[in-house]
Design a protein around this motif. Structure first.
Motif, PDB file in Angstrom:
ATOM      1  N   LEU A 166       0.677  -1.180   0.121  1.00 15.67           N
ATOM      2  CA  LEU A 166       0.058   0.022   0.034  1.00 15.67           C
ATOM      3  C   LEU A 166       0.877   1.144   0.052  1.00 15.67           C
ATOM      4  CD1 LEU A 166      -3.002  -0.694   2.431  1.00 15.67           C
ATOM      5  CD2 LEU A 166      -3.110  -0.985  -0.128  1.00 15.67           C
ATOM      6  N   LEU A 167       1.820   1.124   0.595  1.00  8.25           N
ATOM      7  CA  LEU A 167       2.854   2.302   0.626  1.00  8.25           C
ATOM      8  C   LEU A 167       3.288   2.690  -0.547  1.00  8.25           C
ATOM      9  CD1 LEU A 167       4.733   1.634   3.947  1.00  8.25           C
ATOM     10  CD2 LEU A 167       2.723   3.034   3.401  1.00  8.25           C
ATOM     11  N   ARG A 168       3.115   2.186  -1.551  1.00 10.47           N
ATOM     12  CA  ARG A 168       3.368   2.688  -2.898  1.00 10.47           C
ATOM     13  C   ARG A 168       2.275   3.649  -3.473  1.00 10.47           C
ATOM     14  NH1 ARG A 168       2.313  -1.660  -7.841  1.00 10.47           N
ATOM     15  NH2 ARG A 168       2.457   0.048  -9.058  1.00 10.47           N
ATOM     16  N   GLN A 172       2.902   7.090   4.657  1.00 10.33           N
ATOM     17  CA  GLN A 172       2.434   6.351   6.154  1.00 10.33           C
ATOM     18  C   GLN A 172       1.355   7.463   6.757  1.00 10.33           C
ATOM     19  OE1 GLN A 172       5.310   4.933   9.080  1.00 10.33           O
ATOM     20  NE2 GLN A 172       6.723   3.845   7.463  1.00 10.33           N
ATOM     21  N   THR A 173       1.663   8.529   6.823  1.00  9.41           N
ATOM     22  CA  THR A 173       0.765   9.397   7.408  1.00  9.41           C
ATOM     23  C   THR A 173      -0.350   9.581   6.710  1.00  9.41           C
ATOM     24  OG1 THR A 173       2.880  11.065   8.155  1.00  9.41           O
ATOM     25  CG2 THR A 173       0.793  12.108   8.053  1.00  9.41           C
ATOM     26  N   GLN A 174      -0.428   9.568   5.276  1.00 15.47           N
ATOM     27  CA  GLN A 174      -1.774   9.513   4.536  1.00 15.47           C
ATOM     28  C   GLN A 174      -2.441   8.185   4.892  1.00 15.47           C
ATOM     29  OE1 GLN A 174       0.270   9.840   0.697  1.00 15.47           O
ATOM     30  NE2 GLN A 174      -0.631  12.139   0.622  1.00 15.47           N
ATOM     31  N   LEU A 175      -1.867   7.101   4.980  1.00 14.60           N
ATOM     32  CA  LEU A 175      -2.600   6.109   5.221  1.00 14.60           C
ATOM     33  C   LEU A 175      -3.213   5.902   6.682  1.00 14.60           C
ATOM     34  CD1 LEU A 175      -3.285   3.229   4.246  1.00 14.60           C
ATOM     35  CD2 LEU A 175      -1.134   2.257   5.120  1.00 14.60           C
ATOM     36  N   VAL A 176      -2.497   6.478   7.776  1.00 16.85           N
ATOM     37  CA  VAL A 176      -3.284   6.751   9.184  1.00 16.85           C
ATOM     38  C   VAL A 176      -4.259   7.665   8.762  1.00 16.85           C
ATOM     39  CG1 VAL A 176      -2.790   7.534  11.360  1.00 16.85           C
ATOM     40  CG2 VAL A 176      -1.139   6.187  10.180  1.00 16.85           C
ATOM     41  N   ASN A 177      -4.366   9.030   8.043  1.00 15.46           N
ATOM     42  CA  ASN A 177      -5.317   9.821   7.985  1.00 15.46           C
ATOM     43  C   ASN A 177      -6.466   9.302   7.264  1.00 15.46           C
ATOM     44  OD1 ASN A 177      -3.580  11.582   9.448  1.00 15.46           O
ATOM     45  ND2 ASN A 177      -3.024  12.716   7.533  1.00 15.46           N
ATOM     46  N   ILE A 178      -6.281   8.561   6.691  1.00 21.15           N
ATOM     47  CA  ILE A 178      -7.465   7.991   5.526  1.00 21.15           C
ATOM     48  C   ILE A 178      -8.409   7.097   6.525  1.00 21.15           C
ATOM     49  CG2 ILE A 178      -6.670   5.873   4.639  1.00 21.15           C
ATOM     50  CD1 ILE A 178      -7.257   6.757   1.880  1.00 21.15           C
ATOM     51  N   LEU A 193      -7.692   5.741  -5.041  1.00 22.10           N
ATOM     52  CA  LEU A 193      -6.154   5.696  -5.312  1.00 22.10           C
ATOM     53  C   LEU A 193      -5.800   4.524  -6.327  1.00 22.10           C
ATOM     54  CD1 LEU A 193      -4.962   6.824  -1.990  1.00 22.10           C
ATOM     55  CD2 LEU A 193      -4.907   8.075  -4.079  1.00 22.10           C
ATOM     56  N   THR A 194      -6.461   3.368  -6.013  1.00 16.76           N
ATOM     57  CA  THR A 194      -6.081   2.202  -6.856  1.00 16.76           C
ATOM     58  C   THR A 194      -6.368   2.346  -8.045  1.00 16.76           C
ATOM     59  OG1 THR A 194      -6.267   0.786  -4.775  1.00 16.76           O
ATOM     60  CG2 THR A 194      -6.281  -0.260  -6.717  1.00 16.76           C
ATOM     61  N   ILE A 195      -7.615   2.824  -8.262  1.00 16.93           N
ATOM     62  CA  ILE A 195      -8.044   2.903  -9.558  1.00 16.93           C
ATOM     63  C   ILE A 195      -7.177   4.169 -10.433  1.00 16.93           C
ATOM     64  CG2 ILE A 195      -9.999   4.036 -10.912  1.00 16.93           C
ATOM     65  CD1 ILE A 195     -12.055   3.131  -8.879  1.00 16.93           C
ATOM     66  N   ALA A 196      -6.806   5.077  -9.696  1.00 15.05           N
ATOM     67  CA  ALA A 196      -5.852   6.083 -10.400  1.00 15.05           C
ATOM     68  C   ALA A 196      -4.540   5.523 -10.659  1.00 15.05           C
ATOM     69  CB  ALA A 196      -5.653   7.279  -9.391  1.00 15.05           C
ATOM     70  N   GLU A 197      -3.993   4.391 -10.242  1.00 18.52           N
ATOM     71  CA  GLU A 197      -3.057   3.605 -10.505  1.00 18.52           C
ATOM     72  C   GLU A 197      -3.337   2.543 -11.786  1.00 18.52           C
ATOM     73  OE1 GLU A 197       0.268   3.614  -9.502  1.00 18.52           O
ATOM     74  OE2 GLU A 197       0.143   5.588  -8.732  1.00 18.52           O
TER      75      GLU A 197
END
Length: 619
Positions: A166-168, A172-178, A193-197
């Motif tokens: 997931l960190l791609r 880490q901060t964004q993952l916590v905030n989400i 975010l996955t769809i955008a990739e």
């Protein structure tokens, strides 16, 4: 101590070489549960059976051998899974198992045991800090699962099982905030975010560990149950009445209960007990129903993940069937007094996934591009055509020319005729209108005139279309399309265009060199040089039986179908070798009484006509 687990999932598999499943396995009357996140990459036909075998082993090995402790049962389960995969590889070759990235986690009381393979990762968010808890679990062994990590859970822990790193996607901060707004919002954010990739395939389970509600005793439940509280109040009143009567009669002397008094007291006690038992049984039934609906909601969330995966694998038929099932079940739950918010959320998520799979654009808060009421407050428009990029809107006896977004004063067509159909002849610079009586009028350069034909009269019809200097009249009653060519002074005699097609249910027509006739029920018949051509539409996600108008021109690559009942325009790519393909749809839920539509030559703007306005929509 056991925790309450709140979870949500999503998966995106972009092609048939990626198979992703997110599973929960648990048993009634057991606090233990196993969560599986697995992605199988490769050209293997055994992906689904591999997952099914893992689930069956969990059910047989982990949940049946309860005489062993949790760790021993989990370890034995993993050994059996490894053995099954080894046997499959030996029998069918290494490619049969594909490349498996998986997380398998056991929640037991306040403990978490987990194992991992290949690219899958598990994360823990505790007190606002993120850590990877699956690091180092993959070994050099050929076995899928090698090591087990165990740890203690704490209230408000958040755990993520992901089949890829997931960190791609974020820091880490964004993952916590989400995760700040809850697991459902976290899943929505990760999905976007996955769809955008464009190249990322991912399955993820987001889990929130919470303290459970305290299991109360019947006495404690009675203290908070409104119906039991009323019973207690009645009992108290009876007690006070009896005490008052005794006090009045005895006035301090010895009390002698007669048979009647004792009987009344016993009946009161029995009645109270019966009502209490009834309420407690009702409470128990409610709890059983809540558990049942909770399990159904969990299953429905898993079904949504499967539908999402099927959609990205282009299996739209299966995906839409699953979504329809989830929507029906969510509506069933809405009809009860349980989990209404969860059911509404499921319905919203179902629509979101369906829109994504079916390429649906929903128009929101659209404003009028042209307001025809500025020229006639009581206008009741019937249709619209375009000529030289200007709109011509007609009602039963008037025509309105629209240049850019400005409406010119209307022209009266005829006081005695009622217009029923219209088309534009671009090459001739003429708008052609057919009336209810079967006459034809032309509107050119602000002037209205009746058009003659070399025949005694025009053939009547339900729809008009033009191509070059020819006008075509669709007459389903006579199963015919009549063709007229425009000359300097009049139109030629009609010729019968249809040679061998059944047009008896025709309602609308469009021409781009080929002639497309839309029939009642949504069937499209294609003709070329008077002969019926092979034509079918593939990939249509649902029913189009309510479509009522068809539109295309030679410059467009698609066919457009207007469905006023379901408030949408369905888009179909023109056929190659007789096979057309569904592209998407534009839904206009906020617009009523749509009468006509038009798509510009760049195919990036859709114009919708209501009884009094024209709306412009980007597509």
């Amino acid at each position: 101590m056991s925790f309450k687990i709140i979870a949500d999932t999503f998966s995106i598999a972009r092609d048939a070489t990626h198979f992703i499943q997110l599973k929960t396995v648990k048993k009634p009357r057991s606090d233990e549960q196993i969560w599986l996140a697995i992605e199988i990459e490769g050209e293997t036909k055994y992906a689904r059976s591999i997952v099914q075998n893992i689930v069956e082993v969990i059910e047989e090995m982990f949940f049946e051998k309860t005489e062993l402790d949790t760790y021993e049962r989990f370890e034995g389960t993993l050994k059996e899974v490894n053995l099954i995969l080894k046997n499959l590889a030996e029998k069918h070759g290494e490619e049969a198992t594909g490349s498996i990235s998986a997380i398998l986690g056991v929640f037991s009381g306040n403990e978490l045991h987990l194992t991992q393979s290949k690219n899958a990762e598990a994360y823990l968010i505790r007190r606002g800090k993120l850590s990877m808890i699956s690091e180092g679990l993959s070994g050099k062994s050929k076995d899928l699962f090698v090591n087990i990590a165990s740890g203690e859970l704490m209230p408000d822990d958040k755990i993520i099982f992901a089949t890829s790193r997931l960190l791609r996607l974020m820091t880490q901060t964004q993952l916590v905030n989400i995760f700040g707004d809850g697991v459902t919002e976290a899943v929505d954010g990760l999905r976007e975010l996955t769809i955008a990739e464009n190249d990322l395939n991912l399955g993820a389970t987001c889990i929130h560990v919470k303290l459970p509600q305290k299991n109360s005793t019947p006495l404690e439940r009675a203290k908070t149950n409104p119906r039991l509280l009323k019973i207690q109040q009645w009992a108290k009143k009876i007690q006070n009445i009896v005490a008052e009567k005794i006090s009045e009669k005895t006035k301090g002397t010895k009390v002698n209960f007669n048979r009647k008094g004792i009987l009344i007291a016993l009946v009161s006690i029995v009645l109270i007990l019966m009502i209490s038992v009834s309420v407690l049984m009702d409470s128990r039934r409610n709890q059983v129903l809540r558990d049942e609906y909770r399990l159904r909601i969990e299953t429905m969330n898993q079904d949504l993940s499967v539908a999402n995966t099927k959609g990205y694998a282009n299996d739209k038929e299966t995906a839409n069937a699953i979504l329809d099932k989830v929507e029906r079940e969510a509506r069933d739950i809405l009809g009860t007094n349980y989990f209404r918010q969860e059911a509404l959320a499921l319905m919203g998520k179902t629509q979101e996934i369906r829109d994504s799979i079916n390429n649906t654009i929903r128009i929101k808060q659209v404003k009028p591009y042209v307001d025809l009421k500025t020229k006639n407050p009581s206008i009741q428009a019937l249709g619209m055509v375009t000529l030289d990029e200007n709109f011509f809107v007609y009602e039963y006896n008037k025509i309105y020319e629209v240049i850019l977004d400005q409406v010119l004063d209307p022209k009266v067509l005829d006081d005695n005729e009622v217009v029923t159909a219209s088309t534009a002849m671009e090459d001739q610079g003429v708008v052609v209108l057919m009336t209810q009586s079967g006459r034809v009028m032309e509107y050119q350069n602000g002037q209205v005139s009746f058009a003659d034909t070399n025949d005694v009269s025009w053939e009547s019809g339900v729809a008009l279309a033009a191509y070059g200097r020819n006008v075509y009249v669709l007459n389903p009653t006579k199963n015919q399309i009549y063709k007229y060519s425009r000359l300097r002074g009049a139109y030629t005699s009609m010729t019968e265009y249809n040679g061998d097609a059944d047009l008896s249910n025709g309602i609308s027509m469009a021409i781009d060199g080929n002639v497309y006739v839309l029939q009642k029920g949504g069937e499209i018949t294609k003709l070329f040089k008077s002969k019926k051509q092979p034509f079918r539409v593939e990939g249509m996600p649902g029913d189009i039986s309510e479509v009522s108008q068809i539109f295309t021109i030679a410059e467009l690559n698609q066919l457009y179908l207007l469905d006023t009942i379901n408030k949408r325009v369905v888009i179909v790519e023109k056929d190659r070798n007789g096979v057309a393909h569904y592209v998407g749809e534009v839904v206009f839920e906020e617009l009523d009484n749509v009468k006509g539509f038009y798509v510009n030559k760049n195919e990036d703007k859709l114009y919708l006509l209501t009884e009094s306005e024209i709306y412009q929509v980007d597509i």
